[in-house]
Design an enzyme around this catalytic site. Sequence first.
Site, PDB file in Angstrom:
ATOM      1  N   CYS A 146       0.844  -1.197   0.000  1.00  0.00           N
ATOM      2  CA  CYS A 146       0.000   0.000   0.000  1.00  0.00           C
ATOM      3  C   CYS A 146       0.873   1.240   0.000  1.00  0.00           C
ATOM      4  CB  CYS A 146      -0.939   0.010   1.202  1.00  0.00           C
ATOM      5  SG  CYS A 146      -0.087   0.170   2.786  1.00  0.00           S
TER       6      CYS A 146
ATOM      7  N   CYS B 117       3.468   1.789   2.693  1.00  0.00           N
ATOM      8  CA  CYS B 117       4.736   1.051   2.498  1.00  0.00           C
ATOM      9  C   CYS B 117       5.726   1.918   1.729  1.00  0.00           C
ATOM     10  CB  CYS B 117       4.491  -0.245   1.727  1.00  0.00           C
ATOM     11  SG  CYS B 117       3.470  -1.459   2.553  1.00  0.00           S
TER      12      CYS B 117
ATOM     13  N   ASP C 215      10.403  30.091 -29.604  1.00  0.00           N
ATOM     14  CA  ASP C 215      11.594  30.557 -30.305  1.00  0.00           C
ATOM     15  C   ASP C 215      11.228  30.672 -31.780  1.00  0.00           C
ATOM     16  OD1 ASP C 215      14.412  31.004 -30.935  1.00  0.00           O
ATOM     17  OD2 ASP C 215      14.361  28.960 -31.721  1.00  0.00           O
TER      18      ASP C 215
ATOM     19  N   ASP D 174      14.516  24.884 -29.803  1.00  0.00           N
ATOM     20  CA  ASP D 174      15.249  23.746 -30.370  1.00  0.00           C
ATOM     21  C   ASP D 174      16.752  23.907 -30.381  1.00  0.00           C
ATOM     22  OD1 ASP D 174      15.305  25.765 -32.415  1.00  0.00           O
ATOM     23  OD2 ASP D 174      15.878  24.179 -33.830  1.00  0.00           O
TER      24      ASP D 174
ATOM     25  N   ASP E   5      18.658  28.150 -26.795  1.00  0.00           N
ATOM     26  CA  ASP E   5      17.353  28.076 -26.140  1.00  0.00           C
ATOM     27  C   ASP E   5      17.429  27.347 -24.801  1.00  0.00           C
ATOM     28  OD1 ASP E   5      16.109  29.303 -28.325  1.00  0.00           O
ATOM     29  OD2 ASP E   5      15.844  27.393 -29.354  1.00  0.00           O
TER      30      ASP E   5
END
Length: 743
Positions: free
Chosen positions: A13, A16, A428, A625, A629
């Site tokens: 559970c 735990c 961008d 990308d 960036d």
Amino acid sequence: MQSTTLRISGMTCASCAAGVEKFIASKKGINTVAVNLATETGFFEFDPVFLSENDIILSINSLGYKALKTNGLSAYPFSNQSHSDDVKKLFIRFIASLILALPVLYLAMGPMAGLYVPRINTVFNAIFQFAVTTAIMAVNWNIYASGIKKLLMRNPNMDSLVEIGTLAAYFYSVAISLHSLTDSGNHMNHLYFESAAFILVFISLGKYLESLAKKKTHDAVRKLVDLQPKKAFIEKDGVEIEIDTFSIKPGDIVVVRPGTTIPIDGETVFGSSYVDEKAITGESVPIEKNVGDKVIGGTVNLNGFIKFTATKSSSETVLAQIIKTVYQALNTKAPVQLLADRISFYFVPAVLIIAVVSFAVWMILGKPFVFALTSFVSILIIACPCSLGLATPTAVMMGMGLAAKRNILIKKSEALEEAFKVEEIVFDKTGTLTEGRITLSDITLLGDFNEKEILSYALSLETKSEHPVAKALAVYAVEKNAEFKEVEKIVISPGKGIGGVIGGSDILIGTPKFHELSGTDVTGIKETLDSAGNATVVLLSVSGKPASIFTFSDPVREEAAEVVKIIKTRGIKVSMITGDSFRVASSIAEKTGIENVLAEVLPNEKSKKIEEIKRSGKKIAMVGDGINDAPALATADIGIALGGGTDIAIETGDIILVKDDLRDVITALDISRFTMKKIKQNLFWAFFYNLLGIPLAAGAFYWLTGWLLNPVFAALAMSFSSVSVVMNSLSMKFYKGRFYNAP
């Protein structure tokens, strides 16, 4: 710091998982701990100066669980076989318990239901129920072993509640049976053997159904692992040998026949074929591969016989990195899960206290011992921390699976929640809103300079720069067979330009503004520069004199305007950030429908601009990308990196769009929204169930209804509570996703 992911078996559970986290987090040298009940794993980041992976394993084992190293062959440690074995064991346990319990149920409940029950001596009846119930307890001994161990360690779990409840009913029944043998009164009607027996039957059923459901939640991620074949053929000394894929080393010659899966990343050295890369890149059209072309592990060779040189080991391939990214994300926790974890940690002790208090209150009020015992047992049995612990991770797993299936990698579960809250998205420009295929469209020579000389200067300088414009200019110069010359005293101004000394002359290449700041007189060419319109222009000067103007173009992505429009309809603000001029940026903004433009922003200033927006209190997502960036992606609340971008951008981003398609920004937002919806549903039902179930078991409604919850029905309700939460998460697999116009 080092990190490791371990499989942890024996957790029953949420308490735990919380207990393991708290215990390991207390160790010196531990930096990060994240234990996931749904995946039965733990992610640990630690300082090897203070402890090792084996120390962590031994510490977990000391709590009564079993920690295992992953096999090192895959970032995802579970196999279909291991889960199938677990499900099979639990199914056998349930069937054995049910078969044993049915006679007890018939003897105990048959008369009440008006069924024919053979006349059996009451003493024999008690002995029979005792024997069968004892056998059922033996079949489910793992529950008692776990519960006892956790109680002794003062870290009680769900098994502890079941253990106390069933043992209370069991020993009470034993005591009544012994009392009846020495007393003339008939107390056999007060036996609770059938309650203890059927509590265990329903608990074992619940564990089986839960395990079966949890197994299914792994399938979406496991399918990624299954993309890589287990066996492969390599060529050694002219002979083909079949080996394990994980044994392939960089430099091995791998042989792939038509219709089979490419086992590992490499470079083709023989043959040609078409390869289906859809599973990895999302590209629907087969890609032609010839000698010198790269191939990706997990893709399918369609029609040709090829050989290629392995360039990576199995743990370093594109597929392995995808699996690792998804799997590590599953071992992070969304903020919404932290509340459930905190509650789960204190849940079991609180339930024990409530059960004892309820028992005492009913005894004080003068109710019979059997009445108080029923309330005590029902509270222990109906309480379910499992549903709280499973509510978030199971939904997150399915959400990750939905994303991975659509070639979107979510690197941490926090991103799944943060994306749901995004209020502004900053794109961008170059390579994100545009295709990133900057090409030289025109050269205007100035003064007495000739093209060959100018291109030689350009090639010599631009090979020192990583800017897309510089690369495009260098490629053109190479195509024109320009001569490369040595450059001295190189000075680079990121986002503006580059300069150096070539053959005794000071050469500058960059924006007109860069030249003005450097002292170049551009007043005489203003008209020529303005005639370039919205195109990107780069000026080259020699010893302070303008020598040529290069004009570049970068087409806008076909889907960009559609994506911006849909995002705006969601009430999300859209902005663009670029180091390019306002003139060029405004042109792109007009084509895409973006109204807020941040132009002429240097790479090191992008993150500052993002920080300024964040100070307004908005949740910001940054889409980019390139290398420049990366700081902005890291600064934003959510960094979304295009899969075709640079490695550093992808490493920094929280969400990776493998297909390099802007429309997947919307898909990611919609998956986040859908997942959060399911998480909230799960948490609502988990909290609602316990808030209603525990008072009901305690007898809070007894004065109104006149009845008290039977422990057997409490067990049935508890078993199906966690199963219902997991099944609700599993229902996500049927969501087809109207991702571009989802409400």
